[in-house]
Design an enzyme around this catalytic site. Structure first.
Site, PDB file in Angstrom:
ATOM      1  N   ASN A  58       0.848  -1.203   0.000  1.00  0.00           N
ATOM      2  CA  ASN A  58       0.000   0.000   0.000  1.00  0.00           C
ATOM      3  C   ASN A  58       0.877   1.244   0.000  1.00  0.00           C
ATOM      4  O   ASN A  58       1.953   1.256   0.583  1.00  0.00           O
ATOM      5  CB  ASN A  58      -0.869   0.048   1.262  1.00  0.00           C
ATOM      6  CG  ASN A  58      -1.986  -0.969   1.233  1.00  0.00           C
ATOM      7  OD1 ASN A  58      -2.062  -1.784   0.324  1.00  0.00           O
ATOM      8  ND2 ASN A  58      -2.831  -0.949   2.243  1.00  0.00           N
ATOM      9  N   ASP A  96      -4.113   9.533 -39.106  1.00  0.00           N
ATOM     10  CA  ASP A  96      -5.491   9.060 -39.304  1.00  0.00           C
ATOM     11  C   ASP A  96      -6.459  10.229 -39.433  1.00  0.00           C
ATOM     12  O   ASP A  96      -6.134  11.367 -39.088  1.00  0.00           O
ATOM     13  CB  ASP A  96      -5.916   8.100 -38.181  1.00  0.00           C
ATOM     14  CG  ASP A  96      -5.755   8.720 -36.812  1.00  0.00           C
ATOM     15  OD1 ASP A  96      -6.317   9.795 -36.586  1.00  0.00           O
ATOM     16  OD2 ASP A  96      -5.052   8.133 -35.965  1.00  0.00           O
ATOM     17  N   LYS A 147      -5.872   4.985 -41.623  1.00  0.00           N
ATOM     18  CA  LYS A 147      -5.181   4.051 -40.727  1.00  0.00           C
ATOM     19  C   LYS A 147      -6.135   3.097 -40.018  1.00  0.00           C
ATOM     20  O   LYS A 147      -7.217   3.492 -39.611  1.00  0.00           O
ATOM     21  CB  LYS A 147      -4.414   4.885 -39.684  1.00  0.00           C
ATOM     22  CG  LYS A 147      -3.756   4.087 -38.583  1.00  0.00           C
ATOM     23  CD  LYS A 147      -3.070   4.992 -37.583  1.00  0.00           C
ATOM     24  CE  LYS A 147      -3.646   4.827 -36.201  1.00  0.00           C
ATOM     25  NZ  LYS A 147      -2.934   5.559 -35.165  1.00  0.00           N
ATOM     26  N   ASP A 163       0.998  13.827 -34.716  1.00  0.00           N
ATOM     27  CA  ASP A 163       0.056  12.966 -33.998  1.00  0.00           C
ATOM     28  C   ASP A 163      -0.030  13.418 -32.536  1.00  0.00           C
ATOM     29  O   ASP A 163       0.818  14.175 -32.068  1.00  0.00           O
ATOM     30  CB  ASP A 163       0.539  11.502 -34.066  1.00  0.00           C
ATOM     31  CG  ASP A 163      -0.631  10.518 -34.038  1.00  0.00           C
ATOM     32  OD1 ASP A 163      -1.771  10.948 -33.790  1.00  0.00           O
ATOM     33  OD2 ASP A 163      -0.385   9.323 -34.275  1.00  0.00           O
TER      34      ASP A 163
HETATM   35  C1  R5P Z   1      -4.157   6.725 -31.935  1.00  0.00           C
HETATM   36  O1  R5P Z   1      -5.281   6.928 -32.308  1.00  0.00           O
HETATM   37  C2  R5P Z   1      -3.262   7.836 -31.529  1.00  0.00           C
HETATM   38  O2  R5P Z   1      -3.613   9.010 -32.130  1.00  0.00           O
HETATM   39  C3  R5P Z   1      -1.811   7.545 -31.856  1.00  0.00           C
HETATM   40  O3  R5P Z   1      -1.671   7.455 -33.253  1.00  0.00           O
HETATM   41  C4  R5P Z   1      -1.387   6.264 -31.238  1.00  0.00           C
HETATM   42  O4  R5P Z   1      -1.643   6.296 -29.869  1.00  0.00           O
HETATM   43  C5  R5P Z   1       0.077   6.010 -31.476  1.00  0.00           C
HETATM   44  O5  R5P Z   1       0.378   4.758 -30.973  1.00  0.00           O
HETATM   45  P1  R5P Z   1       1.508   3.882 -31.656  1.00  0.00           P
HETATM   46  O6  R5P Z   1       2.749   4.725 -31.658  1.00  0.00           O
HETATM   47  O7  R5P Z   1       1.648   2.696 -30.727  1.00  0.00           O
HETATM   48  O8  R5P Z   1       1.049   3.501 -33.000  1.00  0.00           O
END
Ligand code: R5P
Length: 325
Positions: free
Chosen positions: A48, A178, A201, A227
Site C-alpha cells: 500500500n 489518421d 489508418k 500525432d
Molecule cells: C491513436 O489513435 C493515436 O492518435 C496515436 O496514433 C497512437 O496512440 C500512437 O500509438 P503507436 O505509436 O503505438 O502507433
C-alpha cells in the site's frame, strides 16, 4: 510572473508534484515564481502507498502535477491520495494538472465486457476531490466530457508553431496518421501556412497498424507527420513506409506526448531518414530515449500560464490569442 496582480501568487498557491515528473513540475513552479511544496510517498510492506503533504494547505489553491506515465497505476493512486489529502486538509480548490492523461485512449466500448477506463479515471479524480482539472491534447476532444468538474483542455500548438516557424518551411505538408486527428493537423498546417494530408489508418494490434492510403497530395513534398502521441511507434512506422513509396522528400515526426513505449525507440532509430523528431515534455523522456535527431519542447509555460490565469480569475479561453506566434 504575477506582477501587477494584487496578491503575490505564491501566497495563494501551493504546488505539489507527484512522483511521475518532478522536472516538469519544477519548471511550472519556476514559471509561476513559486517553490514546490514538499510531499513524501512511502510504500508499506503490504504494497500500500502512504502519502503525506508536508505544508499546510488550508484555504489555499492547491495544484497537484502528475502525468500518467510509468508506473501508471502507482502514479494514479498517488495522485488520488494527494487530492484526497489536500481536500480533507481544507484546501480552497484542488487543481489536478495531468499533462498526459494516458487512459484517454480508452474512450469507447468497442468490444463487449470492457471498461471505458478514461471515464472511470475521470470519475475517480472527481470522487477524490479535485475541483478543477488541467490536461493537454487528449486522445480525442470528446474525452474532455468525461470530467464532471471544470476542465481546461490545453494544447501544445503554440510551442510547435514557435518551433516550426524557426525552421522556415517550404514545400511542406502536415500529415495526420489518421482521419480522427486530421482536424488538429489542419490547425497546425494553417498556422504554419502549409498544406495538410491524412492517412487512412487501421490498428491491427497494440503495436501494429496498417495505413491503406493517404488522402491529399504529398508527392515531392517535405512532410511533418503530426500525432497526439507516439507510443510503440507502429503508426508512424506504417505511415512513413507509405510516404516513402509516395515519393516524399524530407520527413519530420512531431507529437505532443513522446511516450516511446515498447519497440518505439528501436523503430525510430531504424528510420535513419527522419530529419527531426519533435515532441514535448508532458512525460519524462529519459536520456537513453533521447535520440540525436530528437527535440523536446517544454510545455511548462502553457501550464504555468493556464494555472496563473485560473488562480487570478482571468480568462483561459483567450489564452492562446496572446501567445506570440
Ligand atoms: C491513436 O489513435 C493515436 O492518435 C496515436 O496514433 C497512437 O496512440 C500512437 O500509438 P503507436 O505509436 O503505438 O502507433
Amino acid at each position: 510572473m504575477a506582477s501587477g496582480d494584487e496578491q503575490p501568487i505564491s501566497d495563494i498557491l501551493r504546488i505539489y508534484s507527484g512522483s511521475s515528473h518532478g522536472e516538469l513540475a519544477q519548471e511550472i513552479a519556476d514559471y509561476l515564481g513559486c517553490n514546490l511544496c514538499k510531499r513524501s510517498t512511502q510504500r508499506f510492506s503490504n504494497d500500500n502507498l502512504f502519502v503525506y503533504l508536508e505544508n499546510s494547505v488550508r484555504a489555499k489553491e492547491v495544484v497537484i502535477i502528475q502525468s500518467f506515465c510509468p508506473d501508471v497505476s502507482d502514479n494514479i493512486i498517488e495522485l488520488l491520495m494527494m487530492i484526497d489529502a489536500a481536500r480533507s486538509a481544507s484546501a480552497k480548490t484542488v487543481h489536478a494538472v495531468i499533462p498526459y492523461f494516458s487512459y484517454g485512449r480508452s474512450d469507447k466500448k468497442d468490444q463487449p465486457r470492457i471498461s471505458i477506463s478514461g471515464r472511470l479515471m475521470a470519475d475517480l479524480i472527481d470522487t477524490a476531490g479535485a475541483g478543477h482539472v488541467m490536461t493537454m491534447t487528449l486522445h480525442s476532444p470528446q474525452v474532455h466530457g468525461f470530467f464532471s468538474v471544470p476542465t481546461d483542455h490545453l494544447t501544445a500548438h503554440p510551442v510547435f508553431i514557435r518551433h516550426f516557424k524557426k525552421r522556415k518551411l517550404r514545400n511542406t505538408v502536415v500529415v495526420s496518421p489518421d482521419i480522427g486527428h486530421a482536424k488538429r493537423a489542419t490547425k497546425l498546417a494553417r498556422a504554419l501556412g502549409v498544406g495538410v494530408a491524412a492517412g487512412d489508418k487501421e490498428r491491427t494490434a497494440d503495436d501494429t497498424v496498417h495505413v491503406a492510403d493517404i488522402i491529399g497530395d504529398v508527392k515531392g513534398k517535405n512532410v511533418i507527420v503530426f500525432d497526439d502521441e507516439i507510443a510503440t511507434g507502429g503508426s508512424v512506422l506504417a505511415l512513413v513506409k507509405l510516404l516513402r513509396k509516395k515519393g516524399v522528400k524530407k520527413i519530420t515526426l512531431a507529437c505532443t506526448h513522446g511516450v516511446f513505449s515498447g519497440p518505439a525507440i528501436k523503430r525510430l532509430k531504424a528510420m535513419s531518414d527522419i530529419q527531426e523528431i519533435v515532441t514535448t515534455n508532458t512525460v519524462p523522456i529519459p536520456k537513453e530515449k533521447r535520440l540525436d535527431n530528437m527535440t523536446v519542447l517544454s510545455v511548462a509555460s502553457v501550464f504555468g500560464e493556464a494555472i496563473r490565469r485560473n488562480i487570478m480569475g482571468k480568462s483561459v479561453g483567450s489564452l492562446f490569442a496572446f501567445w506570440p506566434e
